[in-house]
Write a protein that holds these residues in place. Structure first.
Motif, PDB file in Angstrom:
ATOM      1  N   ASP A  78      27.440  78.009  26.665  1.00  0.00           N
ATOM      2  CA  ASP A  78      26.604  78.586  25.463  1.00  0.00           C
ATOM      3  C   ASP A  78      27.554  79.046  24.264  1.00  0.00           C
ATOM      4  O   ASP A  78      27.119  79.914  23.474  1.00  0.00           O
ATOM      5  N   SER A  79      28.814  78.699  24.415  1.00  0.00           N
ATOM      6  CA  SER A  79      29.864  78.613  23.367  1.00  0.00           C
ATOM      7  C   SER A  79      29.769  77.728  22.085  1.00  0.00           C
ATOM      8  O   SER A  79      29.335  76.534  22.551  1.00  0.00           O
ATOM      9  N   HIS A  80      30.100  78.170  21.056  1.00  0.00           N
ATOM     10  CA  HIS A  80      30.575  77.174  19.880  1.00  0.00           C
ATOM     11  C   HIS A  80      31.610  77.596  19.581  1.00  0.00           C
ATOM     12  O   HIS A  80      32.295  78.522  19.698  1.00  0.00           O
ATOM     13  N   GLY A  81      32.312  76.499  18.642  1.00  0.00           N
ATOM     14  CA  GLY A  81      33.697  76.770  18.183  1.00  0.00           C
ATOM     15  C   GLY A  81      34.036  75.786  17.212  1.00  0.00           C
ATOM     16  O   GLY A  81      33.480  74.705  16.922  1.00  0.00           O
ATOM     17  N   TRP A  82      35.369  75.839  17.055  1.00  0.00           N
ATOM     18  CA  TRP A  82      36.196  74.883  16.197  1.00  0.00           C
ATOM     19  C   TRP A  82      37.404  74.368  16.886  1.00  0.00           C
ATOM     20  O   TRP A  82      37.913  75.148  17.775  1.00  0.00           O
ATOM     21  N   ILE A  83      37.695  72.934  16.747  1.00  0.00           N
ATOM     22  CA  ILE A  83      38.885  72.313  17.387  1.00  0.00           C
ATOM     23  C   ILE A  83      39.701  72.071  15.890  1.00  0.00           C
ATOM     24  O   ILE A  83      39.148  71.206  15.167  1.00  0.00           O
ATOM     25  N   GLU A  96      24.690  62.338  23.988  1.00  0.00           N
ATOM     26  CA  GLU A  96      23.596  63.089  23.895  1.00  0.00           C
ATOM     27  C   GLU A  96      23.172  62.826  25.502  1.00  0.00           C
ATOM     28  O   GLU A  96      23.466  62.047  26.125  1.00  0.00           O
ATOM     29  N   ILE A  97      22.262  63.789  25.716  1.00  0.00           N
ATOM     30  CA  ILE A  97      21.638  63.883  27.292  1.00  0.00           C
ATOM     31  C   ILE A  97      20.350  62.713  27.131  1.00  0.00           C
ATOM     32  O   ILE A  97      19.657  62.836  26.217  1.00  0.00           O
ATOM     33  N   SER A  98      20.578  61.772  28.085  1.00  0.00           N
ATOM     34  CA  SER A  98      19.288  60.906  28.148  1.00  0.00           C
ATOM     35  C   SER A  98      18.378  61.452  29.358  1.00  0.00           C
ATOM     36  O   SER A  98      18.521  62.358  29.856  1.00  0.00           O
ATOM     37  N   GLY A 123      26.607  70.964  22.914  1.00  0.00           N
ATOM     38  CA  GLY A 123      27.255  69.818  22.624  1.00  0.00           C
ATOM     39  C   GLY A 123      28.222  69.107  23.744  1.00  0.00           C
ATOM     40  O   GLY A 123      28.990  69.702  24.164  1.00  0.00           O
ATOM     41  N   ILE A 124      28.160  67.805  23.783  1.00  0.00           N
ATOM     42  CA  ILE A 124      28.713  67.105  24.889  1.00  0.00           C
ATOM     43  C   ILE A 124      29.780  66.139  24.248  1.00  0.00           C
ATOM     44  O   ILE A 124      29.300  65.125  23.365  1.00  0.00           O
ATOM     45  N   HIS A 125      31.081  65.997  24.590  1.00  0.00           N
ATOM     46  CA  HIS A 125      32.070  65.264  24.049  1.00  0.00           C
ATOM     47  C   HIS A 125      33.019  65.090  25.046  1.00  0.00           C
ATOM     48  O   HIS A 125      33.103  65.935  26.330  1.00  0.00           O
TER      49      HIS A 125
END
Length: 164
Positions: A78-83, A96-98, A123-125
């Motif tokens: 549930d986190s968001h952030g910057w790289i 993306e989730i299929s 987001g998945i990466h």
């Protein structure tokens, strides 16, 4: 001023920071590889090694030193952030989730030294060092990551990373 003091001065004031507030904090810190004493060396046979630089109830900041191996596809809970790419080049693959509940690759992109890019909630990466470069990245997330999901596409499985 020490790096710890600099981090405290900027990050202690963040309360449930927005996407923009997090990015502004990262830019204000203006951290370079030279600011980071004793970077963690990548472990043999592992994609990266990481070092926690700062953490409170609202945010966490990590530095990661990458090998040429890619990490498994994952989200940041549930986190968001910057790289931010501090050195080298990153190959970042976005999913993306299929319908079967597993990630499907959407696209990949290269991020070079100086690039800052957003990691949205859920987001998945996956990432890896590219072009035989020495990749070092800085990560700022809010809230601190819990419930991170890692996917094993060969086994068609996912697991949630334990907080401890």
């Amino acid at each position: 001023m020490t790096l710890t003091t600099k981090l405290e001065n900027v990050l202690d004031s963040l309360i449930s920071p927005t996407k923009t507030e997090l990015k502004n904090a990262l830019l204000q810190l203006d951290i370079t590889v030279n600011d980071l004493a004793s970077l963690p060396e990548p472990f043999e046979g592992k994609p990266y090694n990481r070092k926690l630089l700062y953490k409170n109830k609202e945010v966490e900041m990590l530095v990661m030193n990458w090998s040429q191996l890619e990490c498994a596809p994952h989200d940041h809970g549930d986190s968001h952030g910057w790289i931010q790419v501090l050195s080298g080049t990153s190959l970042n693959t976005v999913y993306e989730i299929s319908q079967n509940g597993l990630p499907t690759e959407l696209f990949h992109e290269f991020h070079h030294k100086g690039k800052i890019y957003f990691a949205p909630k859920k987001g998945i990466h996956k990432m890896k060092a590219s072009n035989e470069t020495d990749l070092v990245t800085l990560h700022l997330y809010s809230p601190p990551i819990t419930g991170m999901k890692v996917y094993d596409l060969e086994k068609c499985a996912a697991c949630v990373v334990s907080d401890d």
